[in-house]
Design a protein around this motif. Structure first.
Motif, short mmCIF file in Angstrom:
data_model
loop_
_atom_site.label_atom_id
_atom_site.label_comp_id
_atom_site.label_asym_id
_atom_site.label_seq_id
_atom_site.Cartn_x
_atom_site.Cartn_y
_atom_site.Cartn_z
N ARG A 114 0.81 -1.21 0.00
CA ARG A 114 0.00 0.00 0.00
C ARG A 114 0.85 1.27 0.00
O ARG A 114 0.37 2.33 0.35
CB ARG A 114 -0.92 -0.01 1.20
N TYR A 115 2.12 1.18 -0.36
CA TYR A 115 2.97 2.37 -0.39
C TYR A 115 2.82 3.11 -1.71
O TYR A 115 2.71 2.51 -2.77
CB TYR A 115 4.44 1.99 -0.13
N LYS A 116 2.83 4.43 -1.62
CA LYS A 116 2.61 5.28 -2.78
C LYS A 116 3.82 5.28 -3.70
O LYS A 116 4.96 5.09 -3.27
CB LYS A 116 2.30 6.71 -2.33
N ASN A 120 2.18 5.79 3.12
CA ASN A 120 1.27 4.66 3.17
C ASN A 120 -0.14 5.11 2.79
O ASN A 120 -0.64 6.10 3.30
CB ASN A 120 1.28 4.07 4.58
N GLU A 121 -0.77 4.37 1.88
CA GLU A 121 -2.12 4.72 1.43
C GLU A 121 -3.19 4.44 2.47
O GLU A 121 -4.31 4.91 2.35
CB GLU A 121 -2.44 3.99 0.13
N SER A 122 -2.85 3.68 3.48
CA SER A 122 -3.82 3.37 4.54
C SER A 122 -4.05 4.62 5.40
O SER A 122 -3.10 5.30 5.77
CB SER A 122 -3.29 2.24 5.42
#
Length: 193
Positions: free
Chosen positions: A139-141, A172-174
């Motif tokens: 989930r890393y940009k 992190n996209e979270s």
């Protein structure tokens, strides 16, 4: 007579320095650096340790009237060590990116020796990365921005820089994590133009 000669010498020196400051300057070179990075995280999830990575690339500098713009382009490998709050899991993450800082600065000095102060934005474009965790790290940009600033010295065609980079983008996209890269670098370079 001595006062007149001394006045003439000072006048010639001041005029030559003024003209030198008004003429545009251009430099182009290569650089390498060691980076000491950590991944800050607000709230829970993990504690990050500083690890050593590297940067390799090119830089240019265009200056006039004592100020300059210095764009750079380099490949960076940023490493962090981390311990999660999930069963005390630990590991290492490597972020590889193509970084493009655009620095604004000024130089103080005479002739081949000068000291610089620089700051500006840095844009990172992720290439690939390796994370040794069992947690979901997909989930890393792919892109991020930051600010960078530091001091440097020019000795003839050689350059030395000490810089600090602070990430502005949550990597992190979270929505549960707010993780940003922080990094100190020490670099050397050579101007071939």
């Amino acid at each position: 007579m001595k006062k007149s000669l001394l006045t003439l010498i000072c006048l010639v020196f001041v005029v030559s320095m003024t003209q030198a400051q008004l003429l545009p300057t251009f430099k182009l070179g290569v650089k390498g650096a060691l980076g000491f990075s950590s991944l800050s995280s607000e709230g829970r999830f993990f504690n990050s340790d500083t690890r050593t990575g590297f940067q390799l690339g090119a830089w240019g500098r265009v200056g006039i009237a004592g100020f300059h713009v210095q764009p750079e382009a380099y490949y960076a490998s940023k490493k962090v060590g981390a311990e999660t709050d999930v069963a005390g899991e630990s590991g290492e993450a490597t972020f590889r990116s193509f970084d493009v800082p655009v620095l604004l600065g000024t130089k103080i000095g005479l002739g081949p020796i000068g000291f610089r102060i620089q700051a500006g934005p840095v844009f990172s474009f992720a290439q690939d990365g390796k994370v040794n965790f069992t947690t979901d790290w997909d989930r890393y940009k792919r892109t991020s921005t930051g600010i960078i600033g530091g001091i440097g010295a020019d000795i003839s065609k050689f350059t030395v820089d000490l810089r600090y980079e602070h990430g502005l983008t949550d990597l992190n996209e979270s929505p549960d994590y707010n993780q940003k890269i922080r990094m100190w670098t020490i670099g050397v370079g050579f101007a071939f133009l």
